[in-house]
Design a protein around this motif. Structure first.
Motif, PDB file in Angstrom:
ATOM      1  N   ILE A   1      30.274 109.844  54.006  1.00  0.00           N
ATOM      2  CA  ILE A   1      29.475 109.990  55.101  1.00  0.00           C
ATOM      3  C   ILE A   1      28.201 110.744  55.312  1.00  0.00           C
ATOM      4  CG2 ILE A   1      30.597 112.383  54.473  1.00  0.00           C
ATOM      5  CD1 ILE A   1      30.692 112.607  57.740  1.00  0.00           C
TER       6      ILE A   1
ATOM      7  N   VAL B   1      23.253 110.664  56.681  1.00  0.00           N
ATOM      8  CA  VAL B   1      22.499 110.331  57.601  1.00  0.00           C
ATOM      9  C   VAL B   1      21.030 109.660  57.213  1.00  0.00           C
ATOM     10  CG1 VAL B   1      23.204 112.233  59.995  1.00  0.00           C
ATOM     11  CG2 VAL B   1      21.415 112.198  57.935  1.00  0.00           C
TER      12      VAL B   1
ATOM     13  N   VAL C   1      20.484 108.189  61.873  1.00  0.00           N
ATOM     14  CA  VAL C   1      22.334 107.133  62.883  1.00  0.00           C
ATOM     15  C   VAL C   1      22.932 108.206  61.227  1.00  0.00           C
ATOM     16  CG1 VAL C   1      21.069 104.879  63.426  1.00  0.00           C
ATOM     17  CG2 VAL C   1      22.003 105.020  60.564  1.00  0.00           C
ATOM     18  N   SER C   2      24.439 108.117  61.928  1.00  0.00           N
ATOM     19  CA  SER C   2      25.281 108.870  61.196  1.00  0.00           C
ATOM     20  C   SER C   2      25.540 107.572  60.523  1.00  0.00           C
ATOM     21  CB  SER C   2      25.746 109.302  61.855  1.00  0.00           C
ATOM     22  OG  SER C   2      26.040 110.095  62.144  1.00  0.00           O
TER      23      SER C   2
ATOM     24  N   VAL D   1      26.186  99.823  66.138  1.00  0.00           N
ATOM     25  CA  VAL D   1      26.163 101.179  66.280  1.00  0.00           C
ATOM     26  C   VAL D   1      26.626 101.492  68.411  1.00  0.00           C
ATOM     27  CG1 VAL D   1      23.942 101.465  65.194  1.00  0.00           C
ATOM     28  CG2 VAL D   1      23.970 101.056  67.585  1.00  0.00           C
TER      29      VAL D   1
ATOM     30  N   ARG E   1      24.167 111.101  69.663  1.00  0.00           N
ATOM     31  CA  ARG E   1      24.190 110.659  68.595  1.00  0.00           C
ATOM     32  C   ARG E   1      24.201 108.981  68.136  1.00  0.00           C
ATOM     33  NH1 ARG E   1      27.889 113.548  64.181  1.00  0.00           N
ATOM     34  NH2 ARG E   1      29.188 112.579  63.405  1.00  0.00           N
TER      35      ARG E   1
ATOM     36  N   THR F   1      25.856 106.373  65.636  1.00  0.00           N
ATOM     37  CA  THR F   1      26.659 106.507  64.631  1.00  0.00           C
ATOM     38  C   THR F   1      26.996 104.961  64.152  1.00  0.00           C
ATOM     39  OG1 THR F   1      27.665 108.366  65.801  1.00  0.00           O
ATOM     40  CG2 THR F   1      28.989 106.945  63.691  1.00  0.00           C
TER      41      THR F   1
ATOM     42  N   ARG G   1      29.256 101.654  63.153  1.00  0.00           N
ATOM     43  CA  ARG G   1      30.178 100.746  63.086  1.00  0.00           C
ATOM     44  C   ARG G   1      30.405  99.781  62.259  1.00  0.00           C
ATOM     45  NH1 ARG G   1      33.070 104.959  65.315  1.00  0.00           N
ATOM     46  NH2 ARG G   1      32.175 105.653  67.284  1.00  0.00           N
TER      47      ARG G   1
END
Lengths: 623, 107
Positions: free
Chosen positions: A521, A523, A535-536, A580, A594, A596, A598
């Motif tokens: 997890i 960034v 991006v996370s 994302v 935010r 993220t 995927r």
């Protein structure tokens, strides 16, 4: 009936289209069908039991028809006629100049005398409609009763009598020709289907530019298991909403078919049906025995990609790899607690996927699966929704059906494969394998393509619910001193907490474990030609960094930190395709965007070039 | 990056427009003939590539840069192996764009 139709009467008429004299004409008796006004005269189809020909009465004879002497379905002896050819259509038509009535309307159109003798059970669908046309013409007529009984009755009386006289309806039901759903198409309107309502939607109201309205739809399943969605608007909706009851069986006719809109369909059918006020819906009595066979349309696990986040439901079949204990999930919408169980299945594509069973399926069927798990049973599931959790995930709905070790060819095939090869093969989760080269990833990495600046410059993206895009970007920076991972439960991947004493405690599985796995997890900063953004990333980071979180942690804790730094450096300035999600978070009363990740996939340069060429040509077209 | 000697992206059909100029192209090696390498251009035409190929064996697809000495041949100075697979369609489109509407981006 004293008189019969002249055999091959129409052939006889055609062979002598313009008889010289009245005495030239042999005995010709035909039946009148589809009698309808055509201007001053009346047209019909002349039926000789085998063939039909278009015909028209000389206008002098119109009074015979309006008086009721010459009737639809009645028999006439043709005394004088002419046959003409329509040049444009190369069709013949018959003009009746003189005739005499032989017999009034019998109860049916005559078809092949032989069949009629077989107790007339097999009626052609047209026959129904013949009689129905009759009914419409009569001010008050009752189905199947001879026309003579024409007493004036009030509508209420007629409806009451119809309900009482179930016999005609039952007889109709027995003799009605039912079409399988799979044979329906928009070009053939004369059908009747016998279906069970397997799902009924709520009545919804809507407002659009043309006004207001209400609509609802039902899912219909026939004996073969074929399904189709039927929609009704406004008057039809009001008419049929109470009539259609979930689980009951109905005869339906006079609906219209059109090609289904892929975006909104839930059943596997190229067509969808619309019913209007003229459609007919009749409940079939004594149909408890009519149980539609559950028809499956299995999608191989490695082909689930295109269905992600779509409305279309899928069916799958696979061998159980693992069954989780029941978990209690709190629904965000109403704070209700629902039971859930995750099972992992595998199929011949050598891919695995997680299926989440909810509610009863989690508790009952799920328990059964858990008990059988050691035997690796085959499970077939119908009507699953495809989500994108961990790449690809499947979820049951209220209407999902689960069958354990069904006795079907697909199930046996799967069992054979598993017992011989499958058991030993190493399988990969279908979610982790999403790449443009396989069919599953191709669609998501090329649909909704955005540039980074298109995302970062639009703060309103993902306001209501997360918006999904795909981007092609380079990793431009990975901060070395961030905590790259979290401690995760080895079974369900949820975060674990340090247990009192030794080991780790998982809230989801409700158990302790001495070991846990590390899952990414972090960034990262990504850049493309338009700009850059943070991006996370979760465990997909394995594809970015090139090793698992456990391995990276080992490198980090080495005395000489250089191999860790090197690993991160090697990951930088590599291009990837990312899927994302963009959402809005509140942070200190401020709305923050935010992004993220995927899914991560390698760039397929050939495919990418073609995509760019397409974009270039699009630019040329627009000003 | 050395930009002193620009080369024009060509395929078989565009080569005749640039005789005596410096060009670059990707060909699929189909054989050799009297010391020259015979290649199939990305628009399926046969081209002849003269000069000294590198000492390493040529892969299926090769990029050559040099002076076009006729409508169907190139005197190659630089040879680069492009591997066994290549998207000829995209390269062909590139040649069209580089010589057509996007000319200004290239030279």
């Amino acid at each position: 009936m004293g008189h019969r139709l002249s055999p091959d009467a129409i052939a006889t008429l055609l062979s002598n289209p313009k008889p010289d004299s009245l005495s030239d004409i042999p005995e010709i008796i035909v039946q009148i069908t589809k009698l309808e006004p055509k201007g001053k005269s009346y047209g019909f189809d002349a039926n000789d039991g085998k063939m039909k020909i278009k015909a028209i009465f000389n206008s002098r004879l119109s009074s015979e028809i309006t008086s009721g002497n010459i009737q639809n379905l009645g028999l006439i002896r043709i005394l004088d006629y002419t046959v003409n050819e329509i040049p444009s259509k190369s069709e013949n038509y018959l003009i009746i100049t003189k005739c005499e009535v032989v017999s009034p309307a019998p109860e049916m159109e005559i078809k092949d005398e032989i069949r009629k003798e077989e107790a007339g059970i097999i009626f052609k669908p047209k026959q129904e409609h013949e009689i129905k046309i009759e009914v419409k013409k009569e001010p008050s007529g009752i189905l199947l009763k001879p026309k003579r009984e024409m007493a004036t009755k009030s509508a209420a009386q007629i409806v009451h009598e119809q309900h009482r006289n179930m016999a005609p309806t039952a007889r109709m039901a027995m003799t009605r020709r039912v079409h399988p759903l799979v044979s329906l198409n928009p070009y053939q309107g004369n059908w009747t289907i016998k279906v069970r309502v397997t799902s009924k939607g709520n009545m919804r109201t809507y407002k659009n530019a043309r006004g207001e309205g209400c609509v609802f739809n039902v899912e219909l399943t026939d004996e073969d298991g074929t399904q189709i969605q039927a929609t009704m608007f406004n008057d039809a909706a009001r008419k049929f909403y109470d009539k259609f009851q979930l689980g009951k069986v109905y005869y339906i006719s006079k609906g219209t078919l059109r090609v289904a809109n892929k975006q909104f369909r839930t059943v596997q059918n190229d067509y969808e049906m619309a019913l209007n006020e003229n459609s007919e819906v009749e409940e079939a009595s004594n149909e408890a025995a009519f149980i539609p066979e559950t028809k499956f349309n299995f999608v191989p696990i490695d082909q689930l990609g295109p269905y992600i986040n779509s409305n279309e439901l899928v069916d799958v079949i696979g061998v159980i790899q693992s069954v989780s204990p029941t978990m209690s999930i709190r629904r965000k919408s109403n704070n209700e607690i629902v039971p859930k169980r995750d099972i992992t299945i595998a199929d011949e594509t050598k891919k695995t996927v997680v299926v989440s069973l909810w509610n009863d399926l989690a508790t009952n069927v799920g328990q059964e699966l858990l008990d059988l798990a050691d035997n690796s049973p085959v499970v077939a599931i119908k009507s699953l929704k495809v989500g994108d959790f961990q790449g690809v995930s499947l979820s049951t709905l209220g209407r999902s059906i689960v069958q354990i070790n069904p006795d079907t060819p697909e199930s046996n095939k799967l069992r054979c494969w598993y017992d011989s090869d499958g058991k030993e093969t190493s399988m990969a989760s279908v979610g982790s394998g999403l790449s443009p080269s396989t069919k599953s990833g191709a669609r998501s990495m090329y649909s909704d393509r955005f540039s980074i600046s298109q995302i970062t410059s639009n703060p309103s993206l993902g306001g209501d619910k997360p918006a999904f895009f795909s981007i092609r970007a380079y990793i431009s920076f990975i901060k070395p001193d961030q905590s790259m991972w979290y401690r995760a439960c080895k079974t369900c991947n949820k975060k674990v907490t340090e247990a009192v004493g030794d080991g780790y405690w998982c809230e989801g599985c409700q158990k302790n474990d001495t070991e846990c796995s590390l899952r990414y997890i972090l960034v990262v900063k990504v850049s493309d030609a338009s700009g850059e953004g943070w991006v996370s990333v979760f465990n997909e980071a394995e594809k970015i960094i090139g090793c698992s979180a456990d391995e990276l942690d080992k490198l980090k804790s080495e005395k000489e930190g250089s191999s860790y730094q090197l690993k991160l450096k090697e990951a930088t300035w590599n291009p990837h395709l990312f899927r994302v999600s963009v959402a809005q978070n509140e942070y200190n009363n401020e709305k923050r965007q935010r992004i993220t990740v995927r899914a991560v996939a390698p760039v397929d340069f050939a495919a990418e070039s073609r995509y760019l060429l397409e974009e270039i040509s699009k630019m040329k077209d627009s000003p | 990056m050395d930009t002193s000697k620009p080369a024009i992206f060509v395929n078989g059909g565009l080569l005749p427009m640039h005789v005596r100029k410096r060009v670059r192209t990707v060909v699929q090696v189909i054989g050799s003939d009297r010391g020259a390498v015979i290649g199939k251009s990305t628009d399926d035409q046969q081209l002849s590539v003269k000069g000294t190929p590198p000492s390493v064996p040529l892969t299926n697809f090769v990029e050559v840069i040099g002076i076009a000495d006729s409508e169907k041949s190139i005197q190659a100075e630089i040879w680069t192996n492009f591997g066994d697979t290549f998207d000829t369609y995209s390269y062909n489109q590139l040649c069209q764009l580089a010589n057509g509407e996007c000319q200004l981006l290239f030279l």
